[in-house]
Motif scaffolding. Structure first.
Motif: not given
Length: 267
Positions: A174-196
């Motif tokens: 919805d035109s907003s950033v919900v998760a940025l990749e950090g040291i955890e890598g792409t897969d965990k960033t995607i997982e975190r985005a789903g939780e958020l």
């Protein structure tokens, strides 16, 4: 017969290279850095393993086998670069001279050391140019006008993120950033985005502004698609001409079965 060495990280990309090299009758010498590398690579007749800090030993091995061209392929995750590192005297000196401990800094220092010893590091898409993302929508499912607004924001955020070497993946909704990749890598960033943010997110992955093709070409493959499906994402965006699209046919089929679009964009 032409010889090429591969310094192997995690993931399937080195396997694709081995397959292409075999088709072209190139003799490949895979050198593994971690125990977690793909088991298929460990079965290769020329496979050998070294620790990432054994720089001198690695160069000696390649030179003794008359190898003066290598490719660095596969993931070298930030959180394991310095975990259980074993340094030979060349590795110790190299590490001592580094201005910081960024993964990119270490890799460029290693490349420079290879070059000083007569070993050329080839681009990662050497033999794999047909795997590069193109500027097109690969699926029958297309992004909407509203999706494109989120994608535009995601591209801007991903480019800003990659400039500071923090990551290359951004998840939007919805035109907003919900998760940025950090040291955890792409897969965990995607997982975190789903939780958020729940379902309906869009995953945007971009290259660095000054991407060095020898060091790290970002990639999207079947595992990325699976992670996106798990969180109910509606689309994945990759940068055309500057990143790899792996398992293409399988990835497109799986995406379409789950109402997910895959879009390549020229930036």
């Amino acid at each position: 017969m032409k010889k090429i060495g591969i310094i192997v990280g995690n993931g399937k990309l080195p396997l694709y290279f081995l397959e292409e090299a075999e088709k072209q009758q190139i003799d490949v010498f895979p050198l593994g850095l971690f125990d977690s590398i793909d088991e298929g690579i460990k079965l290769h007749k020329n496979f050998i393993t070294f620790n990432i800090g054994e720089v001198g030993s690695i160069i000696k091995y390649f030179l003794l086998n008359n190898i003066n061209e290598i490719v660095m392929l596969g993931k070298v995750e930030k959180d394991i670069i310095f975990k259980d590192i074993k340094l030979d005297r060349f590795g110790e000196e190299l590490l001592r001279r580094l201005p910081d401990r960024k993964d990119e800094t270490l890799l460029f220092a290693i490349i420079a050391f290879f070059r000083l010893n007569g070993i050329k590091v080839l681009p990662q898409n050497y033999l794999l140019k047909s795997f590069m993302f193109k500027a097109e929508c690969y699926t029958n499912i297309k992004p909407t006008a509203e999706d494109m607004k989120s994608i535009k924001i995601g591209i801007e955020a991903a480019k800003a993120l990659s400039e500071v070497d923090a990551g290359q993946t951004v998840v939007c909704k919805d035109s907003s950033v919900v998760a940025l990749e950090g040291i955890e890598g792409t897969d965990k960033t995607i997982e975190r985005a789903g939780e958020l943010a729940g379902s309906g997110t869009i995953i945007v992955k971009m290259s660095r502004p000054q991407q060095d093709m020898r060091v790290d070409i970002p990639a999207v493959g079947i595992e990325t698609i699976k992670r996106a499906i798990e969180i109910g994402a509606k689309g994945i965006v990759g940068e055309a001409g500057r990143m790899l699209f792996l398992n293409r046919d399988e990835a497109i089929k799986l995406a379409e079965e789950n109402s997910l679009f895959i879009l390549g964009v020229k930036v």
